[in-house]
Design an enzyme around this catalytic site. Structure first.
Site, short mmCIF file in Angstrom:
data_model
loop_
_atom_site.label_atom_id
_atom_site.label_comp_id
_atom_site.label_asym_id
_atom_site.label_seq_id
_atom_site.Cartn_x
_atom_site.Cartn_y
_atom_site.Cartn_z
N LYS A 185 10.48 -29.50 55.49
CA LYS A 185 11.37 -29.10 56.58
C LYS A 185 12.76 -29.72 56.44
CE LYS A 185 7.98 -27.95 60.15
NZ LYS A 185 7.45 -28.27 61.50
N CYS B 86 1.16 -28.58 71.83
CA CYS B 86 1.67 -27.20 71.87
C CYS B 86 0.83 -26.29 70.99
CB CYS B 86 3.13 -27.17 71.43
SG CYS B 86 4.27 -27.88 72.64
N CYS C 129 -11.61 -29.02 65.96
CA CYS C 129 -10.76 -28.01 66.60
C CYS C 129 -9.53 -27.86 65.70
CB CYS C 129 -10.40 -28.38 68.04
SG CYS C 129 -9.49 -29.93 68.21
#
Length: 383
Positions: free
Chosen positions: A87, A189, A341
């Site tokens: 990034k 988020c 998860c």
């Protein structure tokens, strides 16, 4: 003697020169300023672009992640062509295309207790564009120790927060949140979702505060928390007060050096003392699978997530259906139950539900399927 502006700079920053609050002196301050931005994602994208456009001279970017397709819904500094690249590299390319005046210093690393003070020390201010509690506490404490302004923002679903922590004038992050929430209690988020436009609003507020602080104009958000509700299109302002008993910025501080923030937020290996749920790494999970160990393996994400990516052998039992699925799992009460998860928060909550019903051998996959994709099987899509 101050260096004269180039003809290109006179044109580029002409709208700033016209403003008496900024003018030539203010623009020089911006060009001579150094801002450290922690995170080049949802919040960091608009912050970096607008600070570069404004003429901030040096922009430090701290981010160890790579661009993923799922980022592009909100992380506007990155593009399709950037997928798979660091990034900080992707952000630098866009920033330099926006304004070659801005010197980009890249830190493709994770900010930690070992490097935070060295990273922050030479910058005028810090902007927190992170999305996790350990880094927020770490950033805040380091800024207090170094007496640096910390411009804070956070987003979740349709809501956003923004303020400026400046411990010599007002509160710090610990004054607002003395203790972190229990692990897994607040969804990320990635788990709860976020309106893609939301970080643009909050990030621009953070960028605005940075320019004001660097130039020395206006009234900042020190001592004020701005609360934004995108669904209702409302802004509310809450007063924040410095906590005299704050362990970091209070009158008698008890924390005088950086600590283990993963441990402080209850994210250390082995789970919390209260729930006795063991954490394992994805490497340990892979070893268990390869060794043919006997355990019940459940995936507590939502069906749409399961369609995107899955670990073979895991049974899908979404978190919301755990209560009604306990009867089905009763036969395995004495068998190890391993849950995963997306990142590890929801699976821990699912295991806590099972623990309340008498299940004893409970194991959570730290980092979830995201870490499985990154470290074990790159064929599993990240999202």
């Amino acid at each position: 003697m101050e260096k004269d502006f180039t003809s290109e700079q006179l044109t580029r920053y002409s709208r700033h020169f016209i403003l008496p609050e900024i003018g030539e002196d203010g623009q020089r301050k911006l060009l001579n300023s150094k801002v450290l931005l922690i995170g080049s994602g949802g919040l960091g994208s608009p912050i970096a672009l607008y600070l570069a456009a404004a003429g901030v001279g040096t922009l430090g970017l701290v981010d160890f992640d790579k661009v993923d397709l799922s980022n592009l819904q909100r992380q506007i500094i990155h593009t399709n062509d950037s997928i798979g690249t660091p990034k900080v590299d992707s952000a630098e390319k866009r920033i330099k295309a926006m304004n070659p005046d801005t010197n980009v210093v890249k830190y493709p690393i994770k900010i930690t207790s070992e490097n935070a003070l060295d990273l922050i020390r030479d910058y005028d201010l810090v902007i927190d564009g992170t999305d996790n509690f350990p880094t927020r506490y770490l950033t805040s404490d380091a800024c207090v120790f170094l007496n640096k302004p910390n411009i804070y923002g956070s987003i979740f679903r349709f809501d956003g927060l923004a303020t400026v922590f400046k411990s010599d004038e007002g509160p710090c992050y610990r004054c607002l949140y003395p203790e972190p929430p229990p692990p897994g209690m607040v969804p990320s988020c990635a788990e709860g979702g976020v309106l893609g436009i939301l970080p643009g609003v909050i990030g621009l507020i953070q960028a605005t505060e940075a320019v004001k602080l660097l130039v020395g104009i206006g009234r900042t958000l020190v001592g004020r928390l701005l609360v934004y509700d995108a669904l209702q299109m409302t802004f509310r302002e809450l007063k924040l007060k410095k906590d005299p008993s704050c362990p970091v910025c209070g009158t008698n501080p008890t924390i005088t050096k950086l600590i283990d923030y993963e441990q402080f937020c209850g994210l250390g290996r082995g789970g919390s003392d209260q729930d006795n749920i063991r954490d394992i790494t994805v490497e340990e999970l892979k070893h268990k699978i390869d060794a043919g160990e006997k355990f019940v393996f459940i995936d507590v994400r939502e069906p749409f997530e399961y369609q995107i990516a899955k670990i073979e052998g895991a049974k899908l039992i979404p978190l919301g259906t755990i209560p009604e699925s306990i009867a089905e799992l009763e036969a395995f009460k004495d068998t190890e139950v391993i849950a995963h998860c997306h990142h590890g928060g929801r699976s821990r909550r699912a295991l806590q539900m099972l623990q309340a019903r008498g299940f004893k051998k409970l194991t959570n996959v730290a980092g979830g399927i995201d870490q499985w994709s990154e470290k074990i099987d790159s064929r599993v899509p990240r999202y």
